[in-house]
Motif scaffolding. Structure first.
Motif, PDB file in Angstrom:
ATOM      1  N   LEU A 273       3.227  -1.916  -4.196  1.00 48.91           N
ATOM      2  CA  LEU A 273       4.533  -1.356  -4.555  1.00 48.91           C
ATOM      3  C   LEU A 273       5.638  -2.400  -4.423  1.00 48.91           C
ATOM      4  O   LEU A 273       6.585  -2.428  -5.220  1.00 48.91           O
ATOM      5  N   PHE A 318       8.441   3.462  -7.920  1.00 53.16           N
ATOM      6  CA  PHE A 318       7.021   3.740  -7.697  1.00 53.16           C
ATOM      7  C   PHE A 318       6.786   4.482  -6.381  1.00 53.16           C
ATOM      8  O   PHE A 318       5.822   5.242  -6.259  1.00 53.16           O
ATOM      9  N   ALA A 470       5.746  11.451 -11.631  1.00 51.88           N
ATOM     10  CA  ALA A 470       6.284  10.112 -11.897  1.00 51.88           C
ATOM     11  C   ALA A 470       7.361  10.165 -12.975  1.00 51.88           C
ATOM     12  O   ALA A 470       8.432   9.551 -12.843  1.00 51.88           O
TER      13      ALA A 470
END
Length: 510
Positions: A273, A318, A470
């Motif tokens: 990430l 993310f 997401a």
């Protein structure tokens, strides 16, 4: 801004290509060498890589001085820094090689558990890796030159070339009839030689400060300044390393290796990430240091604030969907998820978000050069969670307290030290930082969570829900940015980019 965006694009392109190639290369190498020889190579590579930490620290110190001199516009100083750095790197490469050679006897006589009959091959690999390390340390000077000139295009090209050569070696290993481990180890040591030669030729051809004349450009005072900076920067970096690695050892001591598996997964996920924000900062950091060299503190602070805000947004892009759907994602990725992994991953990501808010500010502190007391206090704060965690575990505290203490001290208190010295030495307004970074990040985080949890209210736990989470989180991020996270001048810049894009592609076609 355009330069930073373009350089960030090059770095993302490099990251995407190299990650794909690395995954494919690992599969080929494992198939070619087999689990036993592949394990031997990784054990030896891991032993050598521990000293790579010293190289990365010295490389950062070199990069800081080279970029600062670039900002000053001091050509003579740039030539001096280049020659001094080249000599210092060569000396450290020599000392490192001698140290590694000295370690050979204890490593291969009791420490390393090498399969019977593979000792000779393992020794050849070890010697090859030492040679590779020497070349890499010397090449760090040229990497610093490219970073100082913000040449991320060529830097990315070299990274992709490196990954391609490793892939070709993996393919060659499949078809060779000689000892595959020796063949692979020797060829892997050739890769840094090729990249070093290409980088050296490029830098000497394109950058006038790359003149090898140590007698002419030797400056004892500058050597002392670089060495002092290196020592204090190393102090901060090594304390940070001890804090992160030491936490795992304490966890292992009180709760065993099963929780180390959970912690290892959390660290690995965090690395994936954080890579996006790290690449953005790699493009921003030279700009910050150049502004410090030009004594443009106001411009430097604007850049650091923008870097802190948008690099944090990149992680959140993310991180928020991962936090919301952590259990589902870990089940898809691992199948069997070790105990505490979900909570450890969530806490590790929260820590990463907080740390990212201070990362560009720390670059500005290092950029101005006066880092003695900053390094001492930052090192104390870095190590404090270790002692507190040990004491709490001794009296029966739950495993998650490792992360709570890391968040409280390593992340939040650490950022406090960074802000204090940024205000003291870099003229950064703490109020401006809270208004421009902390509040927008907090409000954006809330907005993303509100949007992100919507799919979980109407869709069952499936991969489709992960994708929808997401998507809705990204919508929340965009709405938050446009509504209250962006400054007026940022919105104007975004609008100008949209108009230029429209004129170039839409109007041009019509």
């Amino acid at each position: 801004t355009n330069r930073v965006i373009k350089n960030t694009g090059y770095l993302y392109m490099k990251m995407g290509i190299t990650m794909f190639l690395s995954l494919f290369t690992t599969r080929l190498v494992l198939k070619s060498l087999g689990p036993a020889d592949y394990g031997i190579f990784n054990v030896i590579a891991g032993t050598i890589a521990m000293l790579g930490f010293l190289n990365s620290t010295l490389a950062y110190a070199t990069q800081r001085f080279m970029t600062y001199a670039e900002g000053e516009g001091n050509y003579q100083k740039q030539c001096k820094i280049f020659n001094i750095s080249l000599i210092l790197h060569a000396l450290i490469a020599l000392v490192t090689a001698l140290f590694q050679l000295g370690l050979m006897y204890p490593l291969f006589n009791g420490i390393l558990n090498i399969s019977a009959g593979r000792e000779f091959a393992a020794r050849i690999v070890y010697l090859s890796m030492i040679f590779s390390t020497v070349i890499t340390i010397i090449n760090a000077t040229y990497d610093a030159i490219m970073n100082a000139h913000e040449n991320m295009r060529f830097y990315s090209f070299i990274g992709v070339l490196d990954a391609l050569m490793r892939l070709f070696i993996a393919i060659a290993c499949i078809y060779t009839t000689s000892d595959k481990l020796i063949f692979y180890g020797i060829l892997m040591s050739v890769v840094p030689i090729i990249t070093f030669v290409i980088t050296q030729i490029y830098c000497h051809k394109n950058y006038s400060e790359c003149i090898i004349a140590p007698r002419k450009y030797w400056d004892f005072n500058l050597v002392k300044e670089i060495a002092t900076f290196f020592v204090f920067y190393f102090l901060t970096a090594i304390s940070s390393l001890f804090s992160v690695q030491g936490g795992g050892l304490i966890l292992n001591h009180f709760y065993g290796s099963k929780l180390n598996a959970a912690q290892g997964i959390a660290v690995q996920l965090n690395g994936y990430l954080s890579a996006f924000a790290t690449n953005m900062l790699k493009a921003i950091n030279p700009v910050i240091v150049k502004n410090a060299g030009a004594q443009e503190m106001s411009s430097m602070n604007i850049i650091t604030i923008l870097g802190a805000k948008y690099s944090t947004f990149l992680i959140m892009l993310f991180a928020v969907p991962c936090i919301i759907e952590m259990k589902m994602l870990l089940n898809l990725w691992l199948g069997t998820v070790p105990q505490w992994t979900v909570l450890f991953c969530v806490l590790q990501i929260i820590q990463a978000i907080i740390l990212q808010m201070g990362a560009p500010i720390s670059t500005s502190v290092y950029a101005q050069g006066n880092i003695k007391y900053y390094s001492i206090w930052k090192s104390i704060i870095n190590l404090l969670p270790l002692f507190l965690t040990y004491m709490m575990f001794k009296y029966g505290a739950a495993p998650y307290w490792l992360y709570i203490l890391m968040i409280a001290f390593y992340a939040i208190a650490g950022n406090g030290v960074i802000l204090y010295y940024a205000k003291k030495y870099c003229e950064l307004s703490v109020g401006y930082y809270f208004r421009s970074v902390c509040i927008p990040v907090f409000l954006t985080l809330i907005t993303m969570f509100i949007f992100g949890v919507l799919p979980s209210l109407i869709i069952k736990e499936t991969f489709l829900r992960v994708c929808m989470t997401a998507f809705f989180s990204i919508i929340g991020l965009l709405i938050a940015c446009i509504t209250y996270a962006m400054e007026p001048f940022e919105k104007e810049y975004l609008k100008s980019i949209a108009v230029k894009t429209y004129n170039r592609f839409v109007k041009h076609k019509n």
